[in-house]
Design a protein around this motif. Structure first.
Motif, PDB file in Angstrom:
ATOM      1  N   UNK A  47      40.586 -55.035  50.344  1.00 16.21           N
ATOM      2  CA  UNK A  47      40.465 -53.585  50.174  1.00 16.21           C
ATOM      3  C   UNK A  47      41.669 -52.812  50.720  1.00 16.21           C
ATOM      4  N   UNK A  48      42.744 -53.489  51.078  1.00 15.79           N
ATOM      5  CA  UNK A  48      43.898 -52.807  51.671  1.00 15.79           C
ATOM      6  C   UNK A  48      44.379 -51.679  50.753  1.00 15.79           C
ATOM      7  N   UNK A  49      44.535 -51.961  49.485  1.00 11.84           N
ATOM      8  CA  UNK A  49      45.021 -50.945  48.560  1.00 11.84           C
ATOM      9  C   UNK A  49      44.113 -49.740  48.505  1.00 11.84           C
ATOM     10  N   UNK A  50      42.816 -49.975  48.419  1.00 12.28           N
ATOM     11  CA  UNK A  50      41.833 -48.884  48.377  1.00 12.28           C
ATOM     12  C   UNK A  50      41.887 -48.064  49.664  1.00 12.28           C
ATOM     13  N   UNK A  51      41.965 -48.737  50.797  1.00 17.41           N
ATOM     14  CA  UNK A  51      42.000 -48.034  52.079  1.00 17.41           C
ATOM     15  C   UNK A  51      43.270 -47.207  52.231  1.00 17.41           C
ATOM     16  N   UNK A  52      44.404 -47.765  51.836  1.00 13.26           N
ATOM     17  CA  UNK A  52      45.661 -47.019  51.895  1.00 13.26           C
ATOM     18  C   UNK A  52      45.586 -45.799  50.980  1.00 13.26           C
ATOM     19  N   UNK A  53      45.082 -45.998  49.785  1.00 15.62           N
ATOM     20  CA  UNK A  53      44.955 -44.897  48.826  1.00 15.62           C
ATOM     21  C   UNK A  53      44.085 -43.781  49.408  1.00 15.62           C
ATOM     22  N   UNK A  54      42.959 -44.132  50.013  1.00 12.89           N
ATOM     23  CA  UNK A  54      42.058 -43.131  50.594  1.00 12.89           C
ATOM     24  C   UNK A  54      42.733 -42.388  51.749  1.00 12.89           C
ATOM     25  N   UNK A  55      43.467 -43.101  52.588  1.00 15.95           N
ATOM     26  CA  UNK A  55      44.159 -42.444  53.697  1.00 15.95           C
ATOM     27  C   UNK A  55      45.234 -41.484  53.183  1.00 15.95           C
ATOM     28  N   UNK A  56      45.981 -41.897  52.167  1.00 17.13           N
ATOM     29  CA  UNK A  56      47.001 -41.015  51.603  1.00 17.13           C
ATOM     30  C   UNK A  56      46.333 -39.791  50.978  1.00 17.13           C
ATOM     31  N   UNK A  57      45.220 -39.984  50.284  1.00 10.10           N
ATOM     32  CA  UNK A  57      44.489 -38.847  49.708  1.00 10.10           C
ATOM     33  C   UNK A  57      44.062 -37.883  50.802  1.00 10.10           C
ATOM     34  N   UNK A  58      43.583 -38.400  51.918  1.00  8.72           N
ATOM     35  CA  UNK A  58      43.193 -37.541  53.039  1.00  8.72           C
ATOM     36  C   UNK A  58      44.401 -36.785  53.585  1.00  8.72           C
ATOM     37  N   UNK A  59      45.541 -37.468  53.634  1.00  9.11           N
ATOM     38  CA  UNK A  59      46.740 -36.787  54.108  1.00  9.11           C
ATOM     39  C   UNK A  59      47.156 -35.673  53.154  1.00  9.11           C
ATOM     40  N   UNK A  60      47.024 -35.898  51.849  1.00  8.71           N
ATOM     41  CA  UNK A  60      47.359 -34.850  50.880  1.00  8.71           C
ATOM     42  C   UNK A  60      46.544 -33.583  51.144  1.00  8.71           C
ATOM     43  N   UNK A  61      45.335 -33.754  51.635  1.00  8.12           N
ATOM     44  CA  UNK A  61      44.472 -32.617  51.942  1.00  8.12           C
ATOM     45  C   UNK A  61      44.997 -31.813  53.131  1.00  8.12           C
ATOM     46  N   UNK A  62      45.575 -32.503  54.108  1.00  8.14           N
ATOM     47  CA  UNK A  62      46.007 -31.774  55.309  1.00  8.14           C
ATOM     48  C   UNK A  62      47.509 -31.485  55.355  1.00  8.14           C
ATOM     49  N   UNK A  63      48.286 -32.015  54.419  1.00  6.44           N
ATOM     50  CA  UNK A  63      49.729 -31.734  54.466  1.00  6.44           C
ATOM     51  C   UNK A  63      50.040 -30.232  54.375  1.00  6.44           C
ATOM     52  N   UNK A  64      49.258 -29.428  53.637  1.00  8.00           N
ATOM     53  CA  UNK A  64      49.530 -27.983  53.651  1.00  8.00           C
ATOM     54  C   UNK A  64      49.356 -27.345  55.034  1.00  8.00           C
ATOM     55  N   UNK A  65      48.556 -27.964  55.883  1.00  8.01           N
ATOM     56  CA  UNK A  65      48.396 -27.462  57.256  1.00  8.01           C
ATOM     57  C   UNK A  65      49.734 -27.559  57.986  1.00  8.01           C
ATOM     58  N   UNK A  66      50.439 -28.661  57.784  1.00  8.87           N
ATOM     59  CA  UNK A  66      51.749 -28.825  58.422  1.00  8.87           C
ATOM     60  C   UNK A  66      52.707 -27.748  57.929  1.00  8.87           C
ATOM     61  N   UNK A  67      52.725 -27.513  56.616  1.00  9.66           N
ATOM     62  CA  UNK A  67      53.590 -26.454  56.063  1.00  9.66           C
ATOM     63  C   UNK A  67      53.243 -25.097  56.647  1.00  9.66           C
ATOM     64  N   UNK A  68      51.973 -24.802  56.726  1.00  4.66           N
ATOM     65  CA  UNK A  68      51.520 -23.507  57.241  1.00  4.66           C
ATOM     66  C   UNK A  68      51.959 -23.300  58.693  1.00  4.66           C
ATOM     67  N   UNK A  69      51.809 -24.337  59.492  1.00  6.46           N
ATOM     68  CA  UNK A  69      52.202 -24.228  60.902  1.00  6.46           C
ATOM     69  C   UNK A  69      53.714 -24.110  61.024  1.00  6.46           C
ATOM     70  N   UNK A  70      54.443 -24.902  60.253  1.00  7.15           N
ATOM     71  CA  UNK A  70      55.904 -24.795  60.283  1.00  7.15           C
ATOM     72  C   UNK A  70      56.360 -23.379  59.921  1.00  7.15           C
ATOM     73  N   UNK A  71      55.707 -22.757  58.962  1.00 10.62           N
ATOM     74  CA  UNK A  71      56.079 -21.391  58.558  1.00 10.62           C
ATOM     75  C   UNK A  71      55.986 -20.402  59.709  1.00 10.62           C
ATOM     76  N   UNK A  72      55.064 -20.644  60.624  1.00  5.83           N
ATOM     77  CA  UNK A  72      54.939 -19.769  61.795  1.00  5.83           C
ATOM     78  C   UNK A  72      56.184 -19.820  62.683  1.00  5.83           C
ATOM     79  N   UNK A  73      56.889 -20.932  62.634  1.00  8.56           N
ATOM     80  CA  UNK A  73      58.048 -21.132  63.504  1.00  8.56           C
ATOM     81  C   UNK A  73      59.382 -20.989  62.785  1.00  8.56           C
ATOM     82  N   UNK A  74      59.351 -20.528  61.551  1.00 12.45           N
ATOM     83  CA  UNK A  74      60.599 -20.346  60.793  1.00 12.45           C
ATOM     84  C   UNK A  74      61.439 -19.268  61.460  1.00 12.45           C
ATOM     85  N   UNK A  75      62.750 -19.530  61.548  1.00 14.23           N
ATOM     86  CA  UNK A  75      63.679 -18.552  62.158  1.00 14.23           C
ATOM     87  C   UNK A  75      63.835 -17.353  61.256  1.00 14.23           C
TER      88      UNK A  75
END
Length: 165
Positions: free
Chosen positions: A137-165
């Motif tokens: 199930x390695x492939x399935x598990x990796x795929x699920x983890x990446x999908x979960x990351x896709x959900x939270x990657x906009x959070x990183x962008x949003x936080x970075x925007x707060x610190x833009x010069x």
């Protein structure tokens, strides 16, 4: 550790993640050997101090899934988000500690979706967890983890925007 076996599994899992979904989110993917581990990394060049070399940049943010000898003995595949030397990110005035605190506050909403996760680390590791290693199930598990990351990657962008010069 059978590097060839795990590299093949990780590459196969990476190939099954639609490039269109990654590119729509500005994300890139890499499978490589790092410190006697096989690792898959998801990152944005904009999240690096040197966008031309985001995987080697001194300052960078990335999501990683990896396996090594100890993980195999423990029957685990690990994952985490690293935020390294954020002061070196151009166009931002940011400290790792503040960024980690902001990320973890936002991550609380998503934490239930991440198996065996913890945020009890220093500011360089925003979160870390693991899933049970099941070779079939390695492939399935990796795929699920990446999908979960896709959900939270906009959070990183949003936080970075707060610190833009």
């Amino acid at each position: 550790m059978d590097y060839t076996f795990y590299l093949r599994k990780f590459h196969l899992a990476a190939s099954e993640i639609p490039e269109k979904i990654l590119s729509n989110n500005g994300l890139k993917l890499s499978v490589e050997m790092v410190l006697e581990s096989v690792a898959l990394k998801v990152y944005k060049p904009e999240w690096a101090g040197d966008p031309q070399s985001p995987l080697d940049s001194e300052g960078r943010i990335f999501f990683s899934i990896w396996i090594h000898d100890e993980a195999i003995r423990e029957r685990k595949i690990y994952y985490n988000i690293h935020a390294l030397k954020l002061r070196s990110l151009k166009n931002y005035k940011i400290s790792s500690r503040n960024f980690a605190q902001d990320f973890r506050s936002e991550f609380l909403e998503y934490q239930k979706d991440w198996p065996n996760v913890s945020v009890n680390y220093g500011p360089l590791t925003l979160m870390q967890g693991w899933v049970e290693l099941k070779e079939d199930d390695i492939g399935k598990d990796i795929h699920e983890l990446v999908q979960s990351f896709l959900t939270i990657s906009p959070v990183i962008d949003s936080i970075l925007n707060k610190y833009r010069k």
